[in-house]
Scaffold this motif. Structure first.
Motif, PDB file in Angstrom:
ATOM      1  N   THR A 141       0.846  -1.196   0.000  1.00 46.97           N
ATOM      2  CA  THR A 141       0.000   0.000   0.000  1.00 46.97           C
ATOM      3  C   THR A 141       0.876   1.239   0.000  1.00 46.97           C
ATOM      4  O   THR A 141       1.871   1.311   0.720  1.00 46.97           O
ATOM      5  N   LYS A 142       0.492   2.230  -0.807  1.00 46.90           N
ATOM      6  CA  LYS A 142       1.272   3.466  -0.891  1.00 46.90           C
ATOM      7  C   LYS A 142       0.498   4.593  -0.207  1.00 46.90           C
ATOM      8  O   LYS A 142      -0.608   4.934  -0.634  1.00 46.90           O
ATOM      9  N   TYR A 143       1.095   5.111   0.848  1.00 46.32           N
ATOM     10  CA  TYR A 143       0.454   6.147   1.674  1.00 46.32           C
ATOM     11  C   TYR A 143       0.885   7.518   1.165  1.00 46.32           C
ATOM     12  O   TYR A 143       2.072   7.816   1.055  1.00 46.32           O
ATOM     13  N   CYS A 144      -0.116   8.336   0.876  1.00 45.48           N
ATOM     14  CA  CYS A 144       0.141   9.507   0.049  1.00 45.48           C
ATOM     15  C   CYS A 144       0.767  10.680   0.795  1.00 45.48           C
ATOM     16  O   CYS A 144       1.453  11.495   0.185  1.00 45.48           O
ATOM     17  N   TRP A 145       0.539  10.793   2.120  1.00 46.29           N
ATOM     18  CA  TRP A 145       1.317  11.770   2.875  1.00 46.29           C
ATOM     19  C   TRP A 145       2.803  11.523   2.605  1.00 46.29           C
ATOM     20  O   TRP A 145       3.574  12.454   2.382  1.00 46.29           O
ATOM     21  N   LEU A 146       3.175  10.241   2.669  1.00 43.57           N
ATOM     22  CA  LEU A 146       4.583   9.878   2.607  1.00 43.57           C
ATOM     23  C   LEU A 146       5.126   9.915   1.189  1.00 43.57           C
ATOM     24  O   LEU A 146       6.324  10.124   0.982  1.00 43.57           O
ATOM     25  N   GLN A 147       4.254   9.730   0.193  1.00 44.28           N
ATOM     26  CA  GLN A 147       4.692   9.915  -1.192  1.00 44.28           C
ATOM     27  C   GLN A 147       5.124  11.367  -1.395  1.00 44.28           C
ATOM     28  O   GLN A 147       6.203  11.652  -1.917  1.00 44.28           O
ATOM     29  N   GLY A 148       4.257  12.292  -0.969  1.00 42.42           N
ATOM     30  CA  GLY A 148       4.578  13.712  -1.127  1.00 42.42           C
ATOM     31  C   GLY A 148       5.793  14.121  -0.315  1.00 42.42           C
ATOM     32  O   GLY A 148       6.655  14.878  -0.780  1.00 42.42           O
ATOM     33  N   ARG A 149       5.875  13.629   0.910  1.00 43.64           N
ATOM     34  CA  ARG A 149       7.012  13.973   1.761  1.00 43.64           C
ATOM     35  C   ARG A 149       8.328  13.465   1.185  1.00 43.64           C
ATOM     36  O   ARG A 149       9.351  14.139   1.269  1.00 43.64           O
ATOM     37  N   GLN A 150       8.307  12.268   0.596  1.00 42.16           N
ATOM     38  CA  GLN A 150       9.548  11.722   0.060  1.00 42.16           C
ATOM     39  C   GLN A 150       9.997  12.477  -1.180  1.00 42.16           C
ATOM     40  O   GLN A 150      11.190  12.720  -1.367  1.00 42.16           O
ATOM     41  N   VAL A 151       9.050  12.863  -2.036  1.00 40.04           N
ATOM     42  CA  VAL A 151       9.406  13.687  -3.191  1.00 40.04           C
ATOM     43  C   VAL A 151      10.020  15.000  -2.704  1.00 40.04           C
ATOM     44  O   VAL A 151      11.066  15.440  -3.212  1.00 40.04           O
TER      45      VAL A 151
ATOM     46  N   MET B 229       5.266  19.241  -5.047  1.00 35.16           N
ATOM     47  CA  MET B 229       5.245  19.936  -6.327  1.00 35.16           C
ATOM     48  C   MET B 229       6.128  21.182  -6.297  1.00 35.16           C
ATOM     49  O   MET B 229       6.835  21.494  -7.263  1.00 35.16           O
ATOM     50  N   SER B 230       6.103  21.895  -5.185  1.00 35.65           N
ATOM     51  CA  SER B 230       6.877  23.130  -5.079  1.00 35.65           C
ATOM     52  C   SER B 230       8.365  22.870  -5.217  1.00 35.65           C
ATOM     53  O   SER B 230       9.064  23.514  -6.014  1.00 35.65           O
ATOM     54  N   GLU B 231       8.891  21.921  -4.450  1.00 39.03           N
ATOM     55  CA  GLU B 231      10.333  21.674  -4.484  1.00 39.03           C
ATOM     56  C   GLU B 231      10.733  20.941  -5.754  1.00 39.03           C
ATOM     57  O   GLU B 231      11.852  21.121  -6.251  1.00 39.03           O
TER      58      GLU B 231
ATOM     59  N   TYR C 198       5.093  22.049 -12.284  1.00 37.69           N
ATOM     60  CA  TYR C 198       5.063  21.601 -10.896  1.00 37.69           C
ATOM     61  C   TYR C 198       4.778  22.764  -9.946  1.00 37.69           C
ATOM     62  O   TYR C 198       3.982  22.643  -9.016  1.00 37.69           O
ATOM     63  N   LYS C 199       5.422  23.887 -10.182  1.00 34.80           N
ATOM     64  CA  LYS C 199       5.155  25.066  -9.358  1.00 34.80           C
ATOM     65  C   LYS C 199       3.698  25.490  -9.499  1.00 34.80           C
ATOM     66  O   LYS C 199       3.042  25.873  -8.523  1.00 34.80           O
ATOM     67  N   GLY C 200       3.181  25.418 -10.724  1.00 33.86           N
ATOM     68  CA  GLY C 200       1.772  25.765 -10.939  1.00 33.86           C
ATOM     69  C   GLY C 200       0.846  24.870 -10.140  1.00 33.86           C
ATOM     70  O   GLY C 200      -0.153  25.329  -9.577  1.00 33.86           O
TER      71      GLY C 200
END
Length: 403
Positions: free
Chosen positions: A56-66, A134-136, A146-148
């Motif tokens: 299972t892929k947890y999306c808080w952590l997907q964004g945090r890892q990116v 997206m920002s970073e 991504y910034k958009g």
């Protein structure tokens, strides 16, 4: 002088632990098999030795890892590599393709290995970590799309938090009082700082949002400034019952360094003092376990037993936040008591959370400091708090040593 004489030791250990943590995630969390076909995201449910125990892929952590990969790529020369950037791009594209609902702009809390939605939360936090990613990623790739995405999502979560949250799907029930949650009040400091620090026009656009965040956050300072409560009424008054008495020391401390950063940037000395004294030092003194060491997970403002079963556990992330907060407080004030507090948390953390054999930190200890659950990643622990803490502490320690 004892703590100051250890600055180089602190830095050396922090850099080793950062390398061990990042190497762990680079080695074990990438869904390379899926990545041959599509953008793959990351596995976050990893055992102590990196074995995937749940896909299972947890999306808080997907964004945090990116975000974490991009921040390392953008700021730490040794991680400015194709490996790190390519993994971040894969993660970002997975977020855009599978995690964000194109119809509602909501982001799923969890998805399957191949991106099929499992669960959605009626909060704003999946979206917050989406926009941070997206920002970073925009800075790392120099791609405007991504910034958009980050700016559009920041506008959306601001609307949900300040104007109308009905799109979140959380019904307003007559027995539930309107509540100001510290998690929502404080997170906008981080969001605006990350999205806007290099864009003057965006700083102007979101200046009122930061003013609102200051006002909302300070409402949590209750009982003549003696406690930071996790929930208060929207009228700024203490709520009745155990929810109203809940103290989360780690969360208060994290809020403290967010506030401190904001106060330094805006040259607000009064807010700076409040951030350090009331949101960092007092919650730490209240939350530190004098018998066994470590920071309690939850406390009750009246000294009653908290209702959370894990209240006396020692979790990784409050200690990460305390390390950042006290080192930042020392850097801004040169008051030795804050470096002594950093030393106290540092020694506890290095003794109890680290794993010299496999890398990364254990996340969950019992009150006495023994490992309670030995996995390195799960639904809420991923590639974020540990490397963020170590990266920020390394940067501040280098500044202190150079001076």
């Amino acid at each position: 002088m004892g703590s100051q004489s250890r600055l180089q030791e602190f830095l050396s250990k922090v850099e080793v632990e950062l390398d061990n943590a990042v190497d762990f995630w680079l080695k074990y969390s990438h869904d390379d098999e899926n990545g041959v076909i599509c953008f793959s995201g990351f596995f976050t449910c990893l055992g102590k030795d990196g074995q995937v125990y749940d896909e299972t892929k947890y999306c808080w952590l997907q964004g945090r890892q990116v975000w974490m990969y991009c921040k390392l790529y953008n700021t730490v020369p040794k991680y400015h590599t194709d490996q790190v950037l390519k993994a971040a791009i894969k993660g970002g594209e997975f977020l855009m393709k599978h995690v964000k609902d194109q119809n509602s702009a909501k982001c799923f809390f969890s998805v399957t290995k191949d991106g099929q939605p499992i669960k959605v939360q009626r909060t704003i936090f999946s979206e917050c970590f989406y926009l941070l990613a997206m920002s970073e990623l925009g800075r790392a790739t120099k791609e405007q799309k991504y910034k958009g995405e980050a700016v559009k999502m920041l506008d959306k979560v601001e609307y949900w938090a300040r104007v109308d949250n009905s799109e979140l799907g959380r019904p307003e029930l007559s027995g539930s009082p309107p509540t100001n949650a510290l998690a929502i009040a404080m997170i906008f400091f981080n969001l605006v700082d990350e999205v806007c620090w290099d864009d003057v026009e965006l700083q102007k656009k979101y200046s009122s949002l930061l003013e609102w965040s200051v006002e909302q956050t300070l409402q949590h300072l209750q009982r003549e400034g003696s406690v930071v409560l996790e929930f208060v009424g929207t009228d700024g008054k203490e709520l009745r019952g155990s929810q109203g008495r809940l103290i989360n020391p780690g969360h208060a401390i994290e809020t403290g360094w967010f506030l401190l950063q904001h106060a330094v940037k805006t040259q607000n000395e009064k807010l700076k003092e409040t951030a350090i004294r009331d949101f960092i030092l007092k919650p730490f003194n209240h939350g530190w376990d004098d018998k066994y060491g470590g920071i309690f997970c939850f406390l009750d403002a009246n000294g009653l037993s908290p209702t959370q079963l894990e209240w006396n556990m020692k979790l990784w992330w409050p200690h990460n936040e305390a390390l950042i907060a006290f080192l930042m407080a020392f850097k801004e004030t040169r008051d030795a008591q804050y470096l002594s507090a950093f030393e106290k948390v540092f020694d506890y953390s290095m003794e109890h959370f680290t794993d010299g054999s496999n890398g990364e930190w254990f996340g969950y200890l019992d009150r006495e400091g023994h490992t309670s659950m030995d996995f390195k990643g799960g639904p809420f622990k991923g590639c974020f708090h540990v490397p963020r803490c170590l990266m920020m502490c390394a940067e501040m320690l280098k500044e202190l040593i150079s001076e």
